[in-house]
Design a protein around this motif. Structure first.
Motif, PDB file in Angstrom:
ATOM      1  N   ARG A 213     -46.147  47.296  23.824  1.00 35.00           N
ATOM      2  CA  ARG A 213     -46.771  47.819  22.524  1.00 35.00           C
ATOM      3  C   ARG A 213     -47.626  49.282  23.013  1.00 35.00           C
ATOM      4  NH1 ARG A 213     -45.116  44.208  20.789  1.00 35.00           N
ATOM      5  NH2 ARG A 213     -46.029  42.835  19.082  1.00 35.00           N
ATOM      6  N   LEU A 225     -48.537  54.405  17.026  1.00 40.09           N
ATOM      7  CA  LEU A 225     -48.493  52.763  17.428  1.00 40.09           C
ATOM      8  C   LEU A 225     -47.122  52.345  17.370  1.00 40.09           C
ATOM      9  CD1 LEU A 225     -50.803  50.549  17.325  1.00 40.09           C
ATOM     10  CD2 LEU A 225     -50.651  50.347  15.011  1.00 40.09           C
ATOM     11  N   GLY A 226     -46.609  52.097  18.438  1.00 40.75           N
ATOM     12  CA  GLY A 226     -45.234  51.920  18.835  1.00 40.75           C
ATOM     13  C   GLY A 226     -45.188  50.358  19.351  1.00 40.75           C
ATOM     14  N   VAL A 227     -44.049  49.870  19.141  1.00 39.88           N
ATOM     15  CA  VAL A 227     -43.481  48.293  19.611  1.00 39.88           C
ATOM     16  C   VAL A 227     -42.196  48.534  20.334  1.00 39.88           C
ATOM     17  CG1 VAL A 227     -42.740  46.278  18.946  1.00 39.88           C
ATOM     18  CG2 VAL A 227     -44.621  47.496  17.819  1.00 39.88           C
ATOM     19  N   LYS A 229     -38.679  47.399  21.207  1.00 35.14           N
ATOM     20  CA  LYS A 229     -38.132  46.256  20.561  1.00 35.14           C
ATOM     21  C   LYS A 229     -36.974  45.719  21.730  1.00 35.14           C
ATOM     22  CE  LYS A 229     -39.204  46.345  16.368  1.00 35.14           C
ATOM     23  NZ  LYS A 229     -39.683  45.205  15.601  1.00 35.14           N
ATOM     24  N   TRP A 234     -38.264  51.988  20.981  1.00 33.39           N
ATOM     25  CA  TRP A 234     -39.330  51.991  20.211  1.00 33.39           C
ATOM     26  C   TRP A 234     -39.254  52.061  18.695  1.00 33.39           C
ATOM     27  CZ3 TRP A 234     -43.917  50.923  23.025  1.00 33.39           C
ATOM     28  CH2 TRP A 234     -43.929  51.173  24.500  1.00 33.39           C
ATOM     29  N   ALA A 235     -40.009  51.086  18.078  1.00 33.24           N
ATOM     30  CA  ALA A 235     -40.103  51.323  16.780  1.00 33.24           C
ATOM     31  C   ALA A 235     -41.603  51.650  16.460  1.00 33.24           C
ATOM     32  CB  ALA A 235     -39.901  50.066  16.081  1.00 33.24           C
ATOM     33  N   TYR A 236     -41.778  52.763  15.701  1.00 28.20           N
ATOM     34  CA  TYR A 236     -43.156  53.365  15.350  1.00 28.20           C
ATOM     35  C   TYR A 236     -43.458  52.749  14.190  1.00 28.20           C
ATOM     36  CZ  TYR A 236     -43.369  55.900  19.654  1.00 28.20           C
ATOM     37  OH  TYR A 236     -43.240  55.950  21.286  1.00 28.20           O
ATOM     38  N   VAL A 237     -44.637  51.881  14.151  1.00 32.44           N
ATOM     39  CA  VAL A 237     -45.193  51.506  12.768  1.00 32.44           C
ATOM     40  C   VAL A 237     -46.277  52.327  12.142  1.00 32.44           C
ATOM     41  CG1 VAL A 237     -44.896  48.961  13.275  1.00 32.44           C
ATOM     42  CG2 VAL A 237     -47.050  50.131  14.044  1.00 32.44           C
ATOM     43  N   LYS A 238     -46.764  53.391  12.969  1.00 30.06           N
ATOM     44  CA  LYS A 238     -47.551  54.577  12.628  1.00 30.06           C
ATOM     45  C   LYS A 238     -46.784  55.752  13.326  1.00 30.06           C
ATOM     46  CE  LYS A 238     -52.006  56.689  12.992  1.00 30.06           C
ATOM     47  NZ  LYS A 238     -52.686  56.565  11.669  1.00 30.06           N
TER      48      LYS A 238
END
Ligand code: ADP
Ligand code: ADP
Length: 238
Positions: A213, A225-227, A229, A234-238
Motif C-alpha cells: 500500500r 492512495l495506491g494498492v 496488485k 499499482w491501482a490508485y483508489v485516490k
C-alpha cells in the motif's frame, strides 16, 4: 479489520508566531497486516503522521482510532499503556541506548510491561535477536555493530512487545543501498510471517516499490492512495 482509522485529522504547529499546517484533513484507514509506505518529499508531514499514529503526538482536530479505540479520550497513562503494548518504533538514526548491549536494548521495552515475567522476557529477547540474525551478537554494544546490524537490533526491540503495529520513520535513510534493501526485506518477511502491520515513511522510490500500500502526502495533504496488485502494478483508489 482496520488497525488504524484516521478521521479528518489536522495537525498544526505555531512556530515563531506563524502557523504551520503540517497535516490537513487526513482521512485514512489502514488494514490489519499491511506493509504500507508513507511517501512524500521532505517536510510534507510524514513524521507528523507517524507520531500521531504512534500516540506520541495528538491531532489539532479530528479523530484517531487504534484497534477501534479512540485515542483522544484517553488519559496520558492509558495512552502510554496502549503505546507500550500496541506499537513498536523504528527510527532512521536507530536510537539504541549506547551503554546497553543488543540484548539489553531489546529487553528494555519489555521491562515496562509488568505482565511479562523474567523467563518470558529472556525467551523473547533471544527469539527476536535470532529472527533478525544477531543471535551471535547479543552482548555487542551499538558501537560494535554496523549500521545494518544496529537497525536489526532496533527491529528486534520494536517486535519484542509483539505489537500490532510497527512504525518506521525513514528506516533505511542512514544505510547504504544494499543494507537498506536487506533491512526492508527483513521487515517484509516479518510482516508476512507474523502478520504485523508495518507503516514506514520514505522518500526513496525503490523503497516505496516494496510496499503493498502507498499513501502519498504532499504539503500536508493526502494526494494518492495506491494498492500494489502485482509487482509493479499499482491501482490508485485516490
Ligand atoms: P516529513 O516527515 O515529511 O519530513 P514533518 O512531519 O517532519 O515532515 O514536517 C511537516 C511540517 O511540519 C514541516 O513544515 C515541519 O517544519 C513542520 N513541523 C514538524 N514538527 C514541528 C514542530 N514540532 N514544530 C513546528 N513545526 C513542525
Ligand atoms: P556490514 O557488512 O553489515 O556493514 P561491517 O563490515 O561494518 O558490517 O562489519 C563487519 C563485522 O565487524 C560485523 O560482524 C561487526 O559486528 C563487526 N564490527 C563492525 N564495526 C565494529 C566495531 N566498531 N567494533 C567491533 N566490531 C565491529
Amino acid at each position: 479489520n482496520n488497525v488504524v482509522q484516521i478521521r479528518n485529522v489536522s495537525r498544526s504547529y505555531v512556530l515563531g508566531g506563524q502557523q504551520v499546517n503540517a497535516l490537513k484533513n487526513i482521512t485514512l484507514d489502514i488494514e490489519d497486516g499491511v506493509f504500507i509506505a508513507i511517501a512524500g518529499p521532505s517536510g510534507s508531514g510524514k513524521s507528523t503522521l507517524l507520531n500521531l499514529i504512534g500516540c506520541i503526538d495528538t491531532p489539532t482536530s479530528g479523530q484517531i482510532l487504534i484497534n477501534g479505540q479512540d485515542v483522544s479520550g484517553k488519559t496520558p497513562d492509558e495512552l502510554a499503556s496502549l503505546r507500550a503494548r500496541t506499537i513498536g518504533f523504528i527510527f532512521q538514526t536507530f536510537n539504541l541506548l549506547p551503554v546497553l548491549s543488543a540484548y539489553e536494548n531489546v529487553e528494555y521495552p519489555l521491562l515496562q510491561l509488568p505482565e511479562i515475567g523474567k523467563e518470558e522476557r529472556d525467551r523473547r529477547v533471544r527469539y527476536f535477536l535470532e529472527i533478525v540474525g544477531l543471535g551471535q551478537k547479543m552482548t555487542h554494544r551499538p558501537n560494535q555493530l554496523s549500521g545494518g546490524q544496529r537497525q536489526r537490533v532496533a527491529i528486534a526491540r520494536a517486535l519484542a512487545v509483539q505489537p500490532a503495529i510497527v512504525l518506521a520513520d525513514e528506516p533505511t535513510a542512514n544505510l547504504d543501498r544494499k543494507t537498506g534493501d536487506a533491512i526492508l526485506e527483513l521487515m517484509r518477511e516479518i510482516n508476512r510471517t507474523m502478520k504485523t502491520t508495518f507503516i514506514f515513511s520514505t522518500h526513496d522510490k525503490r523503497v516505496m516499490s516494496m510496499a503493498d500500500r502507498l499513501v502519498r502526502i504532499e504539503d500536508g495533504e493526502l494526494t494518492a492512495l495506491g494498492v500494489q496488485k502485482a509487482p509493479g502494478e499499482w491501482a490508485y483508489v485516490k
